[in-house]
Design an enzyme around this catalytic site. Sequence first.
Site, PDB file in Angstrom:
ATOM      1  N   TYR A 133     -56.057 -14.748  -6.829  1.00 47.59           N
ATOM      2  CA  TYR A 133     -56.400 -15.238  -8.167  1.00 47.59           C
ATOM      3  C   TYR A 133     -57.879 -15.624  -8.108  1.00 47.59           C
ATOM      4  CZ  TYR A 133     -51.373 -15.770  -9.237  1.00 47.59           C
ATOM      5  OH  TYR A 133     -50.030 -15.546  -9.459  1.00 47.59           O
TER       6      TYR A 133
ATOM      7  N   LYS B  89     -44.590 -17.451 -13.768  1.00 50.14           N
ATOM      8  CA  LYS B  89     -43.393 -18.264 -13.992  1.00 50.14           C
ATOM      9  C   LYS B  89     -42.414 -17.725 -15.034  1.00 50.14           C
ATOM     10  CE  LYS B  89     -44.020 -21.267 -10.952  1.00 50.14           C
ATOM     11  NZ  LYS B  89     -43.548 -20.508  -9.811  1.00 50.14           N
TER      12      LYS B  89
ATOM     13  N   PRO C 213     -49.210 -15.805 -17.950  1.00 47.43           N
ATOM     14  CA  PRO C 213     -48.754 -15.250 -16.671  1.00 47.43           C
ATOM     15  C   PRO C 213     -49.436 -15.832 -15.430  1.00 47.43           C
ATOM     16  CG  PRO C 213     -50.071 -13.630 -17.888  1.00 47.43           C
ATOM     17  CD  PRO C 213     -49.891 -14.802 -18.792  1.00 47.43           C
TER      18      PRO C 213
ATOM     19  N   HIS D   3     -44.081 -12.801   0.783  1.00 51.47           N
ATOM     20  CA  HIS D   3     -45.425 -13.359   0.920  1.00 51.47           C
ATOM     21  C   HIS D   3     -45.375 -14.822   1.326  1.00 51.47           C
ATOM     22  CE1 HIS D   3     -47.944 -10.202  -1.478  1.00 51.47           C
ATOM     23  NE2 HIS D   3     -47.136  -9.661  -0.591  1.00 51.47           N
TER      24      HIS D   3
ATOM     25  N   TYR E 101     -45.751 -23.121  -7.059  1.00 49.34           N
ATOM     26  CA  TYR E 101     -45.843 -21.660  -7.036  1.00 49.34           C
ATOM     27  C   TYR E 101     -44.562 -21.031  -6.477  1.00 49.34           C
ATOM     28  CZ  TYR E 101     -48.069 -17.098  -6.980  1.00 49.34           C
ATOM     29  OH  TYR E 101     -48.383 -15.787  -7.242  1.00 49.34           O
TER      30      TYR E 101
HETATM   31  P1  RFL Z   1     -37.431  -9.914 -22.390  1.00 44.22           P
HETATM   32  O1  RFL Z   1     -37.776  -9.280 -21.089  1.00 44.22           O
HETATM   33  O2  RFL Z   1     -38.422  -9.923 -23.467  1.00 44.22           O
HETATM   34  O3  RFL Z   1     -36.107  -9.189 -22.906  1.00 44.22           O
HETATM   35  C1  RFL Z   1     -35.604  -9.380 -24.207  1.00 44.22           C
HETATM   36  C2  RFL Z   1     -34.755  -8.180 -24.591  1.00 44.22           C
HETATM   37  O4  RFL Z   1     -34.181  -8.411 -25.873  1.00 44.22           O
HETATM   38  C3  RFL Z   1     -34.328  -7.243 -26.670  1.00 44.22           C
HETATM   39  N1  RFL Z   1     -34.325  -7.628 -28.090  1.00 44.22           N
HETATM   40  C4  RFL Z   1     -33.267  -7.470 -28.898  1.00 44.22           C
HETATM   41  N2  RFL Z   1     -32.038  -6.972 -28.679  1.00 44.22           N
HETATM   42  C5  RFL Z   1     -31.181  -6.928 -29.750  1.00 44.22           C
HETATM   43  N3  RFL Z   1     -31.524  -7.362 -31.012  1.00 44.22           N
HETATM   44  C6  RFL Z   1     -32.750  -7.864 -31.267  1.00 44.22           C
HETATM   45  N4  RFL Z   1     -33.088  -8.291 -32.472  1.00 44.22           N
HETATM   46  C7  RFL Z   1     -33.681  -7.944 -30.175  1.00 44.22           C
HETATM   47  N5  RFL Z   1     -34.952  -8.376 -30.074  1.00 44.22           N
HETATM   48  C8  RFL Z   1     -35.329  -8.183 -28.808  1.00 44.22           C
HETATM   49  C9  RFL Z   1     -35.639  -6.638 -26.217  1.00 44.22           C
HETATM   50  O5  RFL Z   1     -35.707  -5.258 -26.526  1.00 44.22           O
HETATM   51  C10 RFL Z   1     -35.579  -6.919 -24.705  1.00 44.22           C
HETATM   52  O6  RFL Z   1     -34.955  -5.857 -23.998  1.00 44.22           O
HETATM   53  O7  RFL Z   1     -36.961 -11.433 -22.176  1.00 44.22           O
HETATM   54  P2  RFL Z   1     -36.220 -12.150 -20.940  1.00 44.22           P
HETATM   55  O8  RFL Z   1     -35.008 -11.365 -20.510  1.00 44.22           O
HETATM   56  O9  RFL Z   1     -36.057 -13.568 -21.323  1.00 44.22           O
HETATM   57  O10 RFL Z   1     -37.225 -12.022 -19.707  1.00 44.22           O
HETATM   58  C11 RFL Z   1     -38.455 -12.702 -19.729  1.00 44.22           C
HETATM   59  C12 RFL Z   1     -39.504 -11.947 -18.892  1.00 44.22           C
HETATM   60  O11 RFL Z   1     -39.508 -10.599 -19.324  1.00 44.22           O
HETATM   61  C13 RFL Z   1     -40.897 -12.562 -19.015  1.00 44.22           C
HETATM   62  O12 RFL Z   1     -40.823 -13.961 -18.968  1.00 44.22           O
HETATM   63  C14 RFL Z   1     -41.869 -12.114 -17.887  1.00 44.22           C
HETATM   64  O13 RFL Z   1     -42.110 -10.740 -17.964  1.00 44.22           O
HETATM   65  C15 RFL Z   1     -43.196 -12.867 -17.952  1.00 44.22           C
HETATM   66  N6  RFL Z   1     -44.170 -12.422 -16.947  1.00 44.22           N
HETATM   67  C16 RFL Z   1     -44.089 -12.840 -15.633  1.00 44.22           C
HETATM   68  N7  RFL Z   1     -43.082 -13.653 -15.242  1.00 44.22           N
HETATM   69  C17 RFL Z   1     -42.964 -14.015 -13.917  1.00 44.22           C
HETATM   70  O14 RFL Z   1     -42.036 -14.761 -13.582  1.00 44.22           O
HETATM   71  N8  RFL Z   1     -43.843 -13.571 -12.950  1.00 44.22           N
HETATM   72  C18 RFL Z   1     -44.874 -12.754 -13.254  1.00 44.22           C
HETATM   73  O15 RFL Z   1     -45.573 -12.336 -12.333  1.00 44.22           O
HETATM   74  C19 RFL Z   1     -45.057 -12.381 -14.653  1.00 44.22           C
HETATM   75  N9  RFL Z   1     -46.057 -11.575 -15.003  1.00 44.22           N
HETATM   76  C20 RFL Z   1     -45.215 -11.557 -17.321  1.00 44.22           C
HETATM   77  C21 RFL Z   1     -46.159 -11.151 -16.311  1.00 44.22           C
HETATM   78  C22 RFL Z   1     -45.338 -11.079 -18.612  1.00 44.22           C
HETATM   79  C23 RFL Z   1     -46.374 -10.236 -18.946  1.00 44.22           C
HETATM   80  N10 RFL Z   1     -46.415  -9.766 -20.293  1.00 44.22           N
HETATM   81  C24 RFL Z   1     -46.803  -8.496 -20.702  1.00 44.22           C
HETATM   82  C25 RFL Z   1     -45.825 -10.558 -21.338  1.00 44.22           C
HETATM   83  C26 RFL Z   1     -47.190 -10.324 -16.617  1.00 44.22           C
HETATM   84  C27 RFL Z   1     -47.333  -9.860 -17.946  1.00 44.22           C
HETATM   85  C28 RFL Z   1     -48.515  -8.980 -18.204  1.00 44.22           C
HETATM   86  C1  PHB Z   2     -48.031  -9.137 -11.409  1.00 42.90           C
HETATM   87  O1  PHB Z   2     -47.932  -8.635 -10.263  1.00 42.90           O
HETATM   88  O2  PHB Z   2     -47.864  -8.464 -12.437  1.00 42.90           O
HETATM   89  C2  PHB Z   2     -48.371 -10.569 -11.530  1.00 42.90           C
HETATM   90  C3  PHB Z   2     -48.479 -11.347 -10.389  1.00 42.90           C
HETATM   91  C4  PHB Z   2     -48.800 -12.692 -10.505  1.00 42.90           C
HETATM   92  C5  PHB Z   2     -49.011 -13.248 -11.740  1.00 42.90           C
HETATM   93  C6  PHB Z   2     -48.877 -12.477 -12.890  1.00 42.90           C
HETATM   94  C7  PHB Z   2     -48.567 -11.122 -12.781  1.00 42.90           C
HETATM   95  O3  PHB Z   2     -49.353 -14.556 -11.843  1.00 42.90           O
END
Ligand code: RFL
Ligand code: PHB
Length: 390
Positions: free
Chosen positions: A201, A297, A293, A72, A385
């Site tokens: 957005y 980031k 989110p 993009h 971004y």
């Molecule tokens: P994770 O992905 O939470 O993984 C942690 C892992 O550790 C395990 N765990 C354990 N294992 C052993 N013993 C324990 N006691 C444990 N406790 C936990 C868990 O089961 C899991 O497998 O952390 P990590 O690797 O640091 O990754 C971080 C990302 O997952 C997170 O920052 C992003 O998903 C945030 N996020 C977004 N980030 C972006 O860069 N771009 C996006 O577009 C974006 N959109 C989002 C998002 C997060 C969202 N939610 C639901 C929080 C959109 C949403 C809706």
């Molecule tokens: C997504 O595609 O899930 C998404 C994209 C942009 C954001 C957050 C989530 O800022």
Amino acid sequence: MRTQVVIIGSGPSGLLLGQLLTNAGIDNIILERVDKDYVLGRIRAGVLEHGMVGMLDEAGASDRLHAEGLLHDGVNLAFDDRLHRINLHDLTGGTRVTVYGQTEVTRDLMAAREASNGVTVYQADAVMPHDFGGSAPFVTYEKDGAAHRIDCDFIAGCDGYHGVSRRSVPDGAISEFERVYPFGWLGVLSEVAPVNEELIYANHKRGFALCSMRSMIRSRYYVQCSLDDTVEDWPDDRFWDELRRRLPERVAEALVTGPSFEKSIAPLRSFVAEPMRFGQLFLVGDAAHIVPPTGAKGLNLAASDVHYLFEGLREFYADKSTSGIDAYSARALSRVWKAVRFSWWMTSMMHLFPDNGAFGQRIQEAELDYLVHSRVASASLAENYVGLPY
Ligand code: RFL
Ligand code: PHB
């Protein structure tokens, strides 16, 4: 058992760190609380910064991303019934973002780990880091009722916000900074073509909305919702109606709807724990910080933490130097706080806050109007971004 680095958590940060270490000949074991399918079932991030793509290249886990990921060049802000495009590519001197789901990143990293015979223990219970304040740390866990112990040089806490790593640090050693936002995001996945080629957005007086995607046939949409809401309050028809109302009319008219096959509500918060190192224990990714989110980031910050930690560990094993690991916390936090600021700012500008009032709405509109008409302001958004340099 003994290894060089025990990694707690097999989310994207644990898997990426593990792959880089394995490729550099540094032994590591990943301990994961849940099973593989559970990890892959989490629908989260969708936008990868250029720097994160580079790290996946370095890890040797980017073939599918380059084949299937969507490049993009721009991102759109919607307000006052109009769509305004921010040209990320031109404003940043040629940088783009890649739209590719976190689930796919995780799947690719898992496949790379399997191909290089890396060890991951899934369904490891009662994982606990010990003695990381000294020079002989170890991690204990239970698997199928049997107790295990792994001695190591370092422990990487990649276990997310609810993990055990941060909670194992003595209270007095850690400072926490937090802001909780008074709303959540209701997210829906649907097998329909995205309404627009690039993300939108939307700021609207009914609340924020986001149009994103996973591919040209799979859309990801979000609407701001109340923290009291449950997914049962949001049948598909209500979701699509609400989304349509928050988008500019000509966008709403083009919206293709269909049954949702995933629906979840996420609360929004900003959180940072400092420092990110405690002796031989390093916190990485969501274990150390959470961002709302709105700026996409979270996952990208996990990748930049991994970059700093991997460089430090490589330097330690190759050159017997501790300068990289000693600098880890300060380097990572400097970038983390800038992303925390950006995500907080985007969140503040785009959402309906309970105390916004008509004045607050006008201020948001003025800020958005300035943003899209000032090249300097647009460039600042674009620079953040696509991702600040590592
Ligand atoms: P994770 O992905 O939470 O993984 C942690 C892992 O550790 C395990 N765990 C354990 N294992 C052993 N013993 C324990 N006691 C444990 N406790 C936990 C868990 O089961 C899991 O497998 O952390 P990590 O690797 O640091 O990754 C971080 C990302 O997952 C997170 O920052 C992003 O998903 C945030 N996020 C977004 N980030 C972006 O860069 N771009 C996006 O577009 C974006 N959109 C989002 C998002 C997060 C969202 N939610 C639901 C929080 C959109 C949403 C809706
Ligand atoms: C997504 O595609 O899930 C998404 C994209 C942009 C954001 C957050 C989530 O800022």
